[in-house]
Design a protein around this motif. Sequence first.
Motif, PDB file in Angstrom:
ATOM      1  N   GLU A   1       0.820  -1.220   0.000  1.00 33.66           N
ATOM      2  CA  GLU A   1       0.000   0.000   0.000  1.00 33.66           C
ATOM      3  C   GLU A   1       0.851   1.266   0.000  1.00 33.66           C
ATOM      4  OE1 GLU A   1      -3.326   0.129  -0.301  1.00 33.66           O
ATOM      5  OE2 GLU A   1      -3.223  -2.041  -0.563  1.00 33.66           O
ATOM      6  N   LEU A   2       2.130   1.129   0.276  1.00 27.50           N
ATOM      7  CA  LEU A   2       3.024   2.298   0.360  1.00 27.50           C
ATOM      8  C   LEU A   2       4.028   2.343  -0.780  1.00 27.50           C
ATOM      9  CD1 LEU A   2       2.466   4.139   2.785  1.00 27.50           C
ATOM     10  CD2 LEU A   2       1.952   1.762   3.395  1.00 27.50           C
ATOM     11  N   LYS A   3       3.907   1.434  -1.746  1.00 28.79           N
ATOM     12  CA  LYS A   3       4.915   1.402  -2.810  1.00 28.79           C
ATOM     13  C   LYS A   3       4.837   2.634  -3.708  1.00 28.79           C
ATOM     14  CE  LYS A   3       6.289  -3.450  -3.031  1.00 28.79           C
ATOM     15  NZ  LYS A   3       5.722  -4.006  -1.815  1.00 28.79           N
ATOM     16  N   ASP A   4       3.655   3.120  -3.969  1.00 28.46           N
ATOM     17  CA  ASP A   4       3.549   4.360  -4.752  1.00 28.46           C
ATOM     18  C   ASP A   4       4.240   5.505  -4.015  1.00 28.46           C
ATOM     19  OD1 ASP A   4       2.119   3.056  -6.723  1.00 28.46           O
ATOM     20  OD2 ASP A   4       0.168   3.853  -6.105  1.00 28.46           O
ATOM     21  N   ASP A   5       4.049   5.565  -2.709  1.00 21.47           N
ATOM     22  CA  ASP A   5       4.697   6.612  -1.911  1.00 21.47           C
ATOM     23  C   ASP A   5       6.216   6.460  -1.965  1.00 21.47           C
ATOM     24  OD1 ASP A   5       2.177   7.480  -1.262  1.00 21.47           O
ATOM     25  OD2 ASP A   5       2.246   6.821   0.823  1.00 21.47           O
ATOM     26  N   MET A   6       6.695   5.225  -1.926  1.00 21.03           N
ATOM     27  CA  MET A   6       8.149   5.000  -1.995  1.00 21.03           C
ATOM     28  C   MET A   6       8.711   5.474  -3.333  1.00 21.03           C
ATOM     29  SD  MET A   6      11.015   4.023  -0.742  1.00 21.03           S
ATOM     30  CE  MET A   6      10.922   2.865   0.642  1.00 21.03           C
ATOM     31  N   VAL A   7       8.025   5.128  -4.416  1.00 16.16           N
ATOM     32  CA  VAL A   7       8.500   5.561  -5.739  1.00 16.16           C
ATOM     33  C   VAL A   7       8.509   7.085  -5.818  1.00 16.16           C
ATOM     34  CG1 VAL A   7       7.968   5.580  -8.211  1.00 16.16           C
ATOM     35  CG2 VAL A   7       7.858   3.432  -6.918  1.00 16.16           C
ATOM     36  N   ALA A   8       7.485   7.722  -5.290  1.00 14.04           N
ATOM     37  CA  ALA A   8       7.442   9.191  -5.301  1.00 14.04           C
ATOM     38  C   ALA A   8       8.569   9.767  -4.456  1.00 14.04           C
ATOM     39  CB  ALA A   8       6.085   9.672  -4.793  1.00 14.04           C
TER      40      ALA A   8
ATOM     41  N   VAL B   1      17.834   3.334   7.005  1.00 11.77           N
ATOM     42  CA  VAL B   1      16.746   2.492   6.495  1.00 11.77           C
ATOM     43  C   VAL B   1      15.480   3.330   6.347  1.00 11.77           C
ATOM     44  CG1 VAL B   1      15.287   0.477   6.957  1.00 11.77           C
ATOM     45  CG2 VAL B   1      17.705   0.456   7.654  1.00 11.77           C
ATOM     46  N   VAL B   2      14.884   3.261   5.163  1.00 10.54           N
ATOM     47  CA  VAL B   2      13.531   3.784   4.966  1.00 10.54           C
ATOM     48  C   VAL B   2      12.626   2.578   4.744  1.00 10.54           C
ATOM     49  CG1 VAL B   2      11.994   5.168   3.516  1.00 10.54           C
ATOM     50  CG2 VAL B   2      14.332   5.964   3.998  1.00 10.54           C
ATOM     51  N   PHE B   3      11.746   2.359   5.682  1.00  5.81           N
ATOM     52  CA  PHE B   3      10.846   1.204   5.629  1.00  5.81           C
ATOM     53  C   PHE B   3       9.428   1.751   5.773  1.00  5.81           C
ATOM     54  CE2 PHE B   3      10.097  -3.320   7.582  1.00  5.81           C
ATOM     55  CZ  PHE B   3       9.044  -3.512   6.716  1.00  5.81           C
ATOM     56  N   LEU B   4       8.769   1.958   4.630  1.00  7.91           N
ATOM     57  CA  LEU B   4       7.399   2.478   4.653  1.00  7.91           C
ATOM     58  C   LEU B   4       6.463   1.321   4.967  1.00  7.91           C
ATOM     59  CD1 LEU B   4       7.485   4.992   1.667  1.00  7.91           C
ATOM     60  CD2 LEU B   4       8.087   5.338   4.089  1.00  7.91           C
ATOM     61  N   ARG B   5       6.121   1.229   6.239  1.00  6.28           N
ATOM     62  CA  ARG B   5       5.301   0.117   6.720  1.00  6.28           C
ATOM     63  C   ARG B   5       3.824   0.453   6.596  1.00  6.28           C
ATOM     64  NH1 ARG B   5       5.785  -1.930  12.234  1.00  6.28           N
ATOM     65  NH2 ARG B   5       5.957   0.232  12.903  1.00  6.28           N
TER      66      ARG B   5
ATOM     67  N   ASN C   1       7.877   6.147   7.979  1.00  6.42           N
ATOM     68  CA  ASN C   1       6.831   6.854   7.233  1.00  6.42           C
ATOM     69  C   ASN C   1       7.500   7.947   6.410  1.00  6.42           C
ATOM     70  OD1 ASN C   1       6.987   9.287   8.919  1.00  6.42           O
ATOM     71  ND2 ASN C   1       6.099   7.959  10.494  1.00  6.42           N
ATOM     72  N   VAL C   2       6.742   8.518   5.498  1.00  4.15           N
ATOM     73  CA  VAL C   2       7.354   9.463   4.548  1.00  4.15           C
ATOM     74  C   VAL C   2       7.881  10.701   5.270  1.00  4.15           C
ATOM     75  CG1 VAL C   2       6.908  10.963   2.568  1.00  4.15           C
ATOM     76  CG2 VAL C   2       5.995   8.637   2.586  1.00  4.15           C
TER      77      VAL C   2
ATOM     78  N   LEU D   1      15.248  11.843   7.358  1.00  2.00           N
ATOM     79  CA  LEU D   1      16.407  10.953   7.243  1.00  2.00           C
ATOM     80  C   LEU D   1      17.302  11.356   6.072  1.00  2.00           C
ATOM     81  CD1 LEU D   1      16.505   7.147   7.813  1.00  2.00           C
ATOM     82  CD2 LEU D   1      17.558   8.087   5.761  1.00  2.00           C
ATOM     83  N   VAL D   2      16.715  11.613   4.912  1.00  2.00           N
ATOM     84  CA  VAL D   2      17.572  11.979   3.767  1.00  2.00           C
ATOM     85  C   VAL D   2      18.163  13.372   3.968  1.00  2.00           C
ATOM     86  CG1 VAL D   2      16.502  10.455   2.071  1.00  2.00           C
ATOM     87  CG2 VAL D   2      15.650  12.787   2.322  1.00  2.00           C
ATOM     88  N   ASP D   3      17.450  14.242   4.656  1.00  2.00           N
ATOM     89  CA  ASP D   3      18.012  15.555   4.963  1.00  2.00           C
ATOM     90  C   ASP D   3      19.198  15.385   5.902  1.00  2.00           C
ATOM     91  OD1 ASP D   3      18.444  18.241   5.240  1.00  2.00           O
ATOM     92  OD2 ASP D   3      16.660  18.637   6.433  1.00  2.00           O
ATOM     93  N   GLY D   4      19.010  14.587   6.955  1.00  2.00           N
ATOM     94  CA  GLY D   4      20.056  14.425   7.958  1.00  2.00           C
ATOM     95  C   GLY D   4      21.264  13.650   7.446  1.00  2.00           C
TER      96      GLY D   4
END
Length: 123
Positions: free
Chosen positions: A10-17, A75-79, A108-109, A115-118
């Motif tokens: 359910e979060l794969k679209d969010d991950m791709v974005a 780790v980014v794990f969109l659960r 979460n996003v 995380l990517v900022d830090g």
Amino acid sequence: MRIALIAHDELKDDMVAFVTAHADALGECKLVTTGTTGKRIADETGLAVNRQASGPYGGDLQIGGQIADGAIDGVVFLRDPLTAQAHEPDISALLRVCDVKDVPLATNVASAELLVDGLLGDD
Ligand SMILES: O=C(CO)COP(=O)(O)O
């Protein structure tokens, strides 16, 4: 930087974005993913990823092993918090080893953006 990227269905679209929005910074990283997440990212962003098994077939454990080895920096794990997962013990093991090894973990996003900022200086 070595970054793990994982998302439930359910979060794969969010991950791709998310990956698309940070493609330049993530493109400088070594990316490791679970199977289906990695296929979506590779197909839709063109970034190279090191795909492990699909989550329900041990991919979370494979990435957890790399974390235990000190081979992952974040780790980014969109659960999906609303859907029960048959491999919940594997998911718990992955989350736990992040804490054991003190590896930054975003589930979460909003926290993934931090995380990517830090870690990568990409905001
Ligand atoms: O199930 C997952 C994480 O627990 C993700 O696995 P896939 O990327 O193979 O869908």
